[in-house]
Motif scaffolding. Structure first.
Motif, mmCIF file in Angstrom:
data_model
loop_
_atom_site.group_PDB
_atom_site.id
_atom_site.type_symbol
_atom_site.label_atom_id
_atom_site.label_comp_id
_atom_site.label_asym_id
_atom_site.label_seq_id
_atom_site.Cartn_x
_atom_site.Cartn_y
_atom_site.Cartn_z
ATOM 1 N N ASP A 98 31.841 45.970 34.905
ATOM 2 C CA ASP A 98 30.663 46.484 35.430
ATOM 3 C C ASP A 98 31.116 46.690 36.787
ATOM 4 O OD1 ASP A 98 27.259 45.716 35.406
ATOM 5 O OD2 ASP A 98 28.469 47.199 36.521
ATOM 6 N N ASP A 99 31.212 47.983 36.908
ATOM 7 C CA ASP A 99 31.616 48.640 38.310
ATOM 8 C C ASP A 99 31.020 48.026 39.469
ATOM 9 O OD1 ASP A 99 32.705 52.052 37.457
ATOM 10 O OD2 ASP A 99 33.999 50.168 37.515
ATOM 11 N N ARG A 100 29.516 47.899 39.146
ATOM 12 C CA ARG A 100 28.510 47.444 40.111
ATOM 13 C C ARG A 100 28.861 45.784 40.383
ATOM 14 N NH1 ARG A 100 23.463 49.200 37.614
ATOM 15 N NH2 ARG A 100 24.736 48.356 35.879
ATOM 16 N N ALA A 101 29.261 45.130 39.468
ATOM 17 C CA ALA A 101 29.217 43.697 39.592
ATOM 18 C C ALA A 101 30.607 43.033 39.341
ATOM 19 C CB ALA A 101 28.330 43.155 38.312
ATOM 20 N N LEU A 102 31.393 43.954 39.316
ATOM 21 C CA LEU A 102 33.059 43.277 39.435
ATOM 22 C C LEU A 102 33.174 42.269 40.159
ATOM 23 C CD1 LEU A 102 35.786 43.724 37.710
ATOM 24 C CD2 LEU A 102 36.330 45.471 39.538
ATOM 25 N N TYR A 103 32.837 42.369 41.398
ATOM 26 C CA TYR A 103 33.182 41.394 42.211
ATOM 27 C C TYR A 103 31.976 40.214 42.331
ATOM 28 C CZ TYR A 103 36.580 44.762 42.965
ATOM 29 O OH TYR A 103 37.706 45.804 42.787
ATOM 30 N N ASN A 104 30.823 40.384 41.628
ATOM 31 C CA ASN A 104 30.096 39.485 41.788
ATOM 32 C C ASN A 104 30.107 38.553 40.367
ATOM 33 O OD1 ASN A 104 29.072 40.764 43.812
ATOM 34 N ND2 ASN A 104 27.189 41.365 42.611
ATOM 35 N N SER A 105 30.555 39.056 39.459
ATOM 36 C CA SER A 105 30.612 38.410 38.190
ATOM 37 C C SER A 105 31.599 37.270 38.077
ATOM 38 C CB SER A 105 30.815 39.186 36.811
ATOM 39 O OG SER A 105 31.892 40.000 37.015
ATOM 40 N N PRO A 106 31.224 35.949 37.756
ATOM 41 C CA PRO A 106 32.117 34.797 37.451
ATOM 42 C C PRO A 106 32.977 35.121 36.029
ATOM 43 C CG PRO A 106 29.865 34.253 36.833
ATOM 44 C CD PRO A 106 29.874 35.643 37.156
ATOM 45 N N LEU A 107 34.021 34.564 36.494
ATOM 46 C CA LEU A 107 35.053 34.440 35.133
ATOM 47 C C LEU A 107 34.335 33.288 33.999
ATOM 48 C CD1 LEU A 107 38.634 35.391 36.532
ATOM 49 C CD2 LEU A 107 36.638 36.756 35.855
ATOM 50 N N HIS A 108 34.490 33.386 32.799
ATOM 51 C CA HIS A 108 34.296 32.513 31.912
ATOM 52 C C HIS A 108 35.870 32.090 31.401
ATOM 53 C CE1 HIS A 108 29.982 33.634 31.701
ATOM 54 N NE2 HIS A 108 30.426 34.652 31.868
ATOM 55 N N PHE A 109 36.001 30.822 31.424
ATOM 56 C CA PHE A 109 37.208 30.271 31.284
ATOM 57 C C PHE A 109 37.398 29.363 29.881
ATOM 58 C CE2 PHE A 109 40.163 30.695 34.796
ATOM 59 C CZ PHE A 109 39.332 31.200 35.981
ATOM 60 N N GLY A 110 38.387 29.470 29.162
ATOM 61 C CA GLY A 110 38.708 28.639 28.004
ATOM 62 C C GLY A 110 39.303 27.280 28.564
ATOM 63 N N ASN A 111 39.224 26.493 27.481
ATOM 64 C CA ASN A 111 39.637 25.043 28.062
ATOM 65 C C ASN A 111 41.258 24.997 27.945
ATOM 66 O OD1 ASN A 111 36.978 24.191 27.439
ATOM 67 N ND2 ASN A 111 37.653 23.292 25.302
ATOM 68 N N GLY A 112 41.827 25.957 27.962
ATOM 69 C CA GLY A 112 43.499 26.012 28.281
ATOM 70 C C GLY A 112 44.474 25.317 26.992
ATOM 71 N N THR A 113 45.710 25.918 27.170
ATOM 72 C CA THR A 113 46.732 25.364 26.583
ATOM 73 C C THR A 113 47.574 24.646 27.191
ATOM 74 O OG1 THR A 113 46.386 27.178 24.836
ATOM 75 C CG2 THR A 113 48.809 26.002 24.963
ATOM 76 N N ARG A 114 47.950 23.383 26.999
ATOM 77 C CA ARG A 114 48.780 22.411 27.775
ATOM 78 C C ARG A 114 50.246 22.806 27.184
ATOM 79 N NH1 ARG A 114 48.638 18.795 31.383
ATOM 80 N NH2 ARG A 114 46.164 18.474 31.513
ATOM 81 N N LEU A 115 51.079 23.329 27.841
ATOM 82 C CA LEU A 115 52.471 23.526 27.323
ATOM 83 C C LEU A 115 53.364 22.601 27.979
ATOM 84 C CD1 LEU A 115 54.616 25.176 25.631
ATOM 85 C CD2 LEU A 115 54.790 26.876 27.715
ATOM 86 N N THR A 116 54.108 21.934 27.074
ATOM 87 C CA THR A 116 55.137 20.985 27.428
ATOM 88 C C THR A 116 56.729 21.674 27.030
ATOM 89 O OG1 THR A 116 53.797 19.203 27.398
ATOM 90 C CG2 THR A 116 56.107 18.604 27.768
ATOM 91 N N VAL A 117 57.479 21.800 27.861
ATOM 92 C CA VAL A 117 58.748 22.243 27.556
ATOM 93 C C VAL A 117 59.923 21.083 27.792
ATOM 94 C CG1 VAL A 117 60.606 24.163 27.735
ATOM 95 C CG2 VAL A 117 58.213 24.672 28.171
ATOM 96 N N THR A 118 60.392 20.455 26.629
ATOM 97 C CA THR A 118 61.154 19.540 26.998
ATOM 98 C C THR A 118 62.897 19.908 26.960
ATOM 99 O OG1 THR A 118 61.344 18.880 24.662
ATOM 100 C CG2 THR A 118 59.567 17.849 25.921
#
Lengths: 118, 114
Positions: A98-118
């Motif tokens: 939304d051009d008008r709300a681009l800087y107002n609108s919060p982001l909705h986050f996922g729970n994330g992926t925990r990556l471990t490289v050994t």
């Protein structure tokens, strides 16, 4: 409405292997962002899609990282070959366009992926 | 360049006491400021935002934040802390266009003890 979903939730791989992370944004959200948090550090921006186009990929660390967003729906982030320093939590977020709300609108986050490289 | 700093890695508060989680920012132009909270094994949840208007912004779960332009700060506050408020808190600023990506601080671990 369903939230942002990411899978897998955890991934443990060896150095040199390939891993693909997936993100399904909230339906109808044109903006999709990838972020990464390395242990104890700030959450760092990786890239931003608007629909299927890359709007900003200034945060991608190097060419071992490849992000795609097929048809403007889900997105994948592939790391090939993985290095030890790639370990961290990878977050995906989405928001409406939304051009008008681009800087107002919060982001909705996922729970994330925990990556471990050994 | 725009940036956010959270000077405290950890804040410890007794239940029922007021809490403050500090955030300072550096931006060109008007700041668009956000607070997010992350509970264990969960994603970030939006708490509140400052875009324009009143310097005191009210958000979710009884939290509020005070925007102070002269001190370039946006501290998160709550009058009476709960044990369930224990989590990781992130301050963020919206970057200049295009894209509107968020730039985060390093996070502050809030621990509320009974």
């Amino acid at each position: 409405e369903a939230g942002v979903t990411q899978f897998p939730s955890h991934s443990v791989i060896e150095k040199g292997q390939t891993v693909t992370l997936r993100c399904d944004p909230i339906s109808g959200h044109d903006n999709l962002y990838w972020y990464r948090r390395v242990m104890g550090k700030e959450i760092k921006f990786l890239l931003h899609f608007v629909k299927e186009s890359k709007q900003d990929e200034s945060g991608m660390p190097n060419n071992r990282f490849l992000a795609e967003r097929t048809g403007g729906t889900y997105s994948t982030l592939k790391v090939q070959p993985a290095e030890l320093e790639d370990s961290g939590v990878y977050f995906c977020a989405s928001s409406q366009w939304d051009d008008r709300a681009l800087y107002n609108s919060p982001l909705h986050f996922g729970n994330g992926t925990r990556l471990t490289v050994t | 360049a725009q940036s956010v700093a959270q000077p405290e890695d950890q804040v410890n508060v007794a239940e029922g006491n007021p809490l403050t989680v500090k955030c300072t920012y550096s931006v060109s132009g008007n700041p668009y400021l956000f607070w997010y909270v992350q509970y264990p094994n969960r994603g970030l949840q939006f708490l509140l935002k400052y875009i324009t208007g009143d310097n005191l912004v009210k958000g979710s779960y009884g939290f509020e934040a005070e925007f102070n332009k002269s001190q370039t700060s946006f501290h998160l506050k709550k009058p009476s802390a709960l044990v369930s408020d224990s989590a990781l808190y992130f301050c963020a600023v919206r970057a200049l266009p295009p894209g509107g990506k968020l730039i985060f601080g390093q996070g502050t671990e809030l621990s509320v003890k009974p």
